[in-house]
Design a protein around this motif. Structure first.
Motif, PDB file in Angstrom:
ATOM      1  N   GLU A 267       7.915  -2.008  -5.434  1.00 33.91           N
ATOM      2  CA  GLU A 267       8.863  -3.044  -5.043  1.00 33.91           C
ATOM      3  C   GLU A 267       9.302  -2.813  -3.603  1.00 33.91           C
ATOM      4  O   GLU A 267       9.771  -1.733  -3.249  1.00 33.91           O
ATOM      5  N   MET A 268       9.130  -3.846  -2.759  1.00 33.21           N
ATOM      6  CA  MET A 268       9.491  -3.750  -1.358  1.00 33.21           C
ATOM      7  C   MET A 268      10.994  -3.977  -1.207  1.00 33.21           C
ATOM      8  O   MET A 268      11.686  -4.399  -2.132  1.00 33.21           O
ATOM      9  N   HIS A 269      11.508  -3.734   0.001  1.00 35.53           N
ATOM     10  CA  HIS A 269      12.961  -3.780   0.197  1.00 35.53           C
ATOM     11  C   HIS A 269      13.543  -5.168  -0.020  1.00 35.53           C
ATOM     12  O   HIS A 269      14.714  -5.315  -0.358  1.00 35.53           O
ATOM     13  N   ASP A 270      12.727  -6.237   0.165  1.00 37.37           N
ATOM     14  CA  ASP A 270      13.251  -7.597  -0.001  1.00 37.37           C
ATOM     15  C   ASP A 270      13.033  -8.149  -1.406  1.00 37.37           C
ATOM     16  O   ASP A 270      13.328  -9.313  -1.676  1.00 37.37           O
ATOM     17  N   GLY A 271      12.512  -7.313  -2.304  1.00 40.23           N
ATOM     18  CA  GLY A 271      12.265  -7.757  -3.676  1.00 40.23           C
ATOM     19  C   GLY A 271      10.843  -8.173  -3.939  1.00 40.23           C
ATOM     20  O   GLY A 271      10.459  -8.396  -5.089  1.00 40.23           O
ATOM     21  N   SER A 272      10.027  -8.283  -2.893  1.00 48.46           N
ATOM     22  CA  SER A 272       8.611  -8.588  -3.093  1.00 48.46           C
ATOM     23  C   SER A 272       7.932  -7.437  -3.816  1.00 48.46           C
ATOM     24  O   SER A 272       8.425  -6.303  -3.812  1.00 48.46           O
ATOM     25  N   ARG A 273       6.788  -7.740  -4.417  1.00 47.33           N
ATOM     26  CA  ARG A 273       6.082  -6.699  -5.182  1.00 47.33           C
ATOM     27  C   ARG A 273       4.648  -6.560  -4.702  1.00 47.33           C
ATOM     28  O   ARG A 273       3.922  -7.548  -4.587  1.00 47.33           O
ATOM     29  N   LEU A 274       4.264  -5.327  -4.417  1.00 49.42           N
ATOM     30  CA  LEU A 274       2.897  -5.008  -4.044  1.00 49.42           C
ATOM     31  C   LEU A 274       2.216  -4.397  -5.260  1.00 49.42           C
ATOM     32  O   LEU A 274       2.735  -3.453  -5.860  1.00 49.42           O
ATOM     33  N   LEU A 275       1.082  -4.969  -5.632  1.00 49.10           N
ATOM     34  CA  LEU A 275       0.346  -4.496  -6.805  1.00 49.10           C
ATOM     35  C   LEU A 275      -0.950  -3.839  -6.359  1.00 49.10           C
ATOM     36  O   LEU A 275      -1.773  -4.451  -5.687  1.00 49.10           O
ATOM     37  N   LEU A 276      -1.133  -2.586  -6.717  1.00 51.39           N
ATOM     38  CA  LEU A 276      -2.344  -1.846  -6.405  1.00 51.39           C
ATOM     39  C   LEU A 276      -3.076  -1.576  -7.707  1.00 51.39           C
ATOM     40  O   LEU A 276      -2.604  -0.783  -8.533  1.00 51.39           O
ATOM     41  N   SER A 277      -4.189  -2.243  -7.902  1.00 52.97           N
ATOM     42  CA  SER A 277      -4.878  -2.214  -9.186  1.00 52.97           C
ATOM     43  C   SER A 277      -6.170  -1.403  -9.131  1.00 52.97           C
ATOM     44  O   SER A 277      -6.813  -1.290  -8.086  1.00 52.97           O
ATOM     45  N   LYS A 278      -6.549  -0.856 -10.292  1.00 52.34           N
ATOM     46  CA  LYS A 278      -7.795  -0.118 -10.471  1.00 52.34           C
ATOM     47  C   LYS A 278      -7.896   1.064  -9.500  1.00 52.34           C
ATOM     48  O   LYS A 278      -8.933   1.315  -8.900  1.00 52.34           O
ATOM     49  N   LEU A 279      -6.781   1.761  -9.337  1.00 52.49           N
ATOM     50  CA  LEU A 279      -6.774   2.937  -8.481  1.00 52.49           C
ATOM     51  C   LEU A 279      -7.361   4.130  -9.226  1.00 52.49           C
ATOM     52  O   LEU A 279      -7.401   4.147 -10.457  1.00 52.49           O
ATOM     53  N   PRO A 280      -7.829   5.151  -8.454  1.00 54.15           N
ATOM     54  CA  PRO A 280      -8.219   6.391  -9.134  1.00 54.15           C
ATOM     55  C   PRO A 280      -7.065   6.903  -9.981  1.00 54.15           C
ATOM     56  O   PRO A 280      -5.901   6.821  -9.572  1.00 54.15           O
ATOM     57  N   ALA A 281      -7.358   7.405 -11.131  1.00 53.17           N
ATOM     58  CA  ALA A 281      -6.323   7.763 -12.107  1.00 53.17           C
ATOM     59  C   ALA A 281      -5.315   8.761 -11.552  1.00 53.17           C
ATOM     60  O   ALA A 281      -4.140   8.739 -11.927  1.00 53.17           O
ATOM     61  N   ASP A 282      -5.756   9.631 -10.632  1.00 47.69           N
ATOM     62  CA  ASP A 282      -4.859  10.672 -10.139  1.00 47.69           C
ATOM     63  C   ASP A 282      -4.250  10.315  -8.793  1.00 47.69           C
ATOM     64  O   ASP A 282      -3.649  11.163  -8.133  1.00 47.69           O
ATOM     65  N   TYR A 283      -4.371   9.061  -8.363  1.00 49.19           N
ATOM     66  CA  TYR A 283      -3.869   8.685  -7.042  1.00 49.19           C
ATOM     67  C   TYR A 283      -2.500   8.044  -7.134  1.00 49.19           C
ATOM     68  O   TYR A 283      -2.274   7.120  -7.909  1.00 49.19           O
ATOM     69  N   ASN A 284      -1.577   8.545  -6.306  1.00 48.84           N
ATOM     70  CA  ASN A 284      -0.227   8.003  -6.242  1.00 48.84           C
ATOM     71  C   ASN A 284       0.045   7.572  -4.801  1.00 48.84           C
ATOM     72  O   ASN A 284       0.138   8.424  -3.910  1.00 48.84           O
ATOM     73  N   PRO A 285       0.169   6.260  -4.523  1.00 52.94           N
ATOM     74  CA  PRO A 285       0.327   5.787  -3.141  1.00 52.94           C
ATOM     75  C   PRO A 285       1.656   6.168  -2.506  1.00 52.94           C
ATOM     76  O   PRO A 285       1.842   5.951  -1.309  1.00 52.94           O
ATOM     77  N   SER A 286       2.573   6.739  -3.272  1.00 55.20           N
ATOM     78  CA  SER A 286       3.857   7.152  -2.707  1.00 55.20           C
ATOM     79  C   SER A 286       3.877   8.639  -2.348  1.00 55.20           C
ATOM     80  O   SER A 286       4.885   9.146  -1.866  1.00 55.20           O
TER      81      SER A 286
END
Length: 352
Positions: A267-286
Motif C-alpha cells: 500500500e502506497m502513501h496515498d492509498g494506492s496499491r501495488l501488486l507484485l505477482s508470481k514472485l520467487p517464493a523467498d523474495y520480499n520486495p521490502s
C-alpha cells in the motif's frame, strides 16, 4: 427536421478526459528531435500516459534534467509544467533546491547513464541517501550518444561498440546503489515494454520518497548492434521479469482479483496499491538484502532483471526528516524564516 449543423455536432465524439477533466494532449510536449526509434521517445510516451491516467495536474509538476540525449526528453512531455535544464551532472542539486522551496510540487528528474553514473555520481549518491520525494528516471543506453557513442559507466563488461572496441571495465549498477543508499522505491524497466513501464511509473507517482527508475533505453545510432548488451534484441533475449505488476490507484475501486500464485500487495502513501505477482517464493520486495541478492544473481547469469526491485513506503522522506512546515518555504515571510535580532543577541551573549 435536423439541420446539417446539428448532425455535425452529434457526430463529433467527445474528447476523452481524465479525472481532472483534462485531455491527454495537455500532457504532451514539443516534437522530439531524437533519432527515430530511440528508446527515450518511448519513455516520454509512457510518462505522458501515466501522468494523464493518474490525473496529475501538470502545472504542479517540476521537471529537471542535466546534459545529454536523455536531458532533452523533458521538452517532449508535460508542456504546462515547470522545467529547468541544469548543467552536466548537477540536476539533483537543482531539483533538491526546488523541492525544498516548494514541497507541494511533484519533482520529476530525467537523466542519462553518463549524466548520473559519471560526472553526476557524487550528487546521485547524496540524493539517494536523503530519500527526497522525487521520481528519478535514468534513460540508460550504456553510451554517450551526443559525443559519438563512447562507453558510459553502466556499460556491461565485455560489451562491444560498433567500432569493435570491447569494454574492459565493470558496470555500475545504479539500482543496487540506490537500494543500498536509501532510496525507497527502486525499479528497472525496458523502454520497449509498454505495460510494465507504465505500471511502474504509476506506482512511482503514488510513492512518497525517492523513486529511482533505471530504464534500459537502446541507442539506435550507437548501441543497437550485435555485441551490445543494451540493444533491443539483447534485452528481449536476456530480460528476466521479476513478476507481473498490477496497480490500483486510490481513486479506483479497491476490490482486486488476485492471480494464481504468490502475490504481494504494497500500500502506497496515498492509498494506492501495488501488486507484485508470481514472485520467487523467498523474495520480499521490502527487504534490501533480498533485492540486492536478486540483482547480484541476475548479473552472474547475464540476465537483465526488470520490475519493482525494492519498495518501502513507510520510511520517512527528506521533508519529514527536516521537519518542515506545511507551507512551501518560498511563500513564507522573513519573519518566519529569519531569526530576530533578539535571537542573534542571545546567541552572541552565550559566546562572550
Amino acid at each position: 427536421m435536423t439541420t446539417l449543423v446539428e448532425s455535425e455536432v452529434r457526430a463529433t465524439p467527445k474528447a476523452k478526459v481524465n479525472r481532472l477533466g483534462l485531455e491527454q494532449s495537455v500532457y504532451r510536449g514539443g516534437k522530439t528531435t531524437l533519432c527515430a526509434g530511440c528508446g527515450h521517445n518511448s519513455i516520454s510516451e509512457r510518462i505522458i500516459d501515466a501522468f494523464y491516467e493518474m490525473g496529475v495536474d501538470p502545472y504542479n509538476v517540476a521537471k529537471f534534467s542535466g546534459i545529454g540525449c536523455s536531458s532533452k526528453s523533458p521538452a517532449y512531455f508535460l508542456e504546462p509544467s515547470h522545467g529547468f535544464n541544469s548543467v552536466h551532472g548537477r540536476m539533483p542539486a537543482v531539483a533538491t533546491g526546488a523541492a525544498l522551496g516548494n514541497h507541494k510540487l511533484m519533482i520529476l528528474g530525467v537523466s542519462g547513464d553518463g549524466d548520473t553514473a559519471s560526472i553526476g555520481m557524487g550528487q546521485f549518491v547524496h540524493l539517494m541517501r536523503r530519500n527526497l520525494p522525487m521520481i528519478y528516471v535514468i534513460e540508460d543506453n550504456g553510451v554517450y550518444g551526443l559525443t559519438k557513442g563512447q562507453f558510459s559507466a553502466t556499460a556491461d563488461f565485455g560489451s562491444k561498440l560498433k567500432t569493435g572496441v570491447v569494454n574492459n571495465l565493470p558496470a555500475i549498477d545504479t539500482c543496487a546503489m540506490a537500494i543500498d543508499l536509501g532510496a525507497t522505491f527502486v525499479a528497472r524497466a525496458f523502454s520497449g515494454d509498454k505495460k510494465q513501464l507504465s505500471t511502474i511509473l504509476k506506482a512511482a507517482i503514488a510513492h512518497r520518497g525517492m523513486a529511482l527508475l533505471d530504464v534500459i533505453s537502446p541507442c539506435v545510432t550507437f548501441n543497437d548492434h550485435e555485441g551490445s548488451t543494451k540493444s533491443y534484441d539483447y534485452i528481449k533475449d536476456h530480460e528476466e521479469k521479476l513478476g507481473d505488476l498490477g496497480f490500483v490507484p486510490f481513486f479506483d475501486d479497491i476490490v482486486v482479483e488476485y492471480p494464481e500464485g504468490t502475490t504481494k500487495e504494497v500500500e502506497m502513501h496515498d492509498g494506492s496499491r501495488l501488486l507484485l505477482s508470481k514472485l520467487p517464493a523467498d523474495y520480499n520486495p521490502s527487504r534490501k538484502f533480498d533485492a540486492l541478492r536478486l540483482l547480484s544473481e541476475s548479473r552472474e547469469k547475464d540476465e537483465v532483471l526488470t520490475g519493482v526491485l525494492y519498495v518501502n513506503p513507510a520510511a520517512p522522506d527528506f521533508m519529514q526528516l527536516l521537519n518542515l512546515v506545511d507551507e512551501p518555504l518560498a511563500t513564507l515571510p522573513q519573519s518566519r524564516v529569519r531569526p530576530s535580532r533578539a535571537a542573534f543577541e542571545e546567541i552572541m551573549e552565550e559566546w562572550r
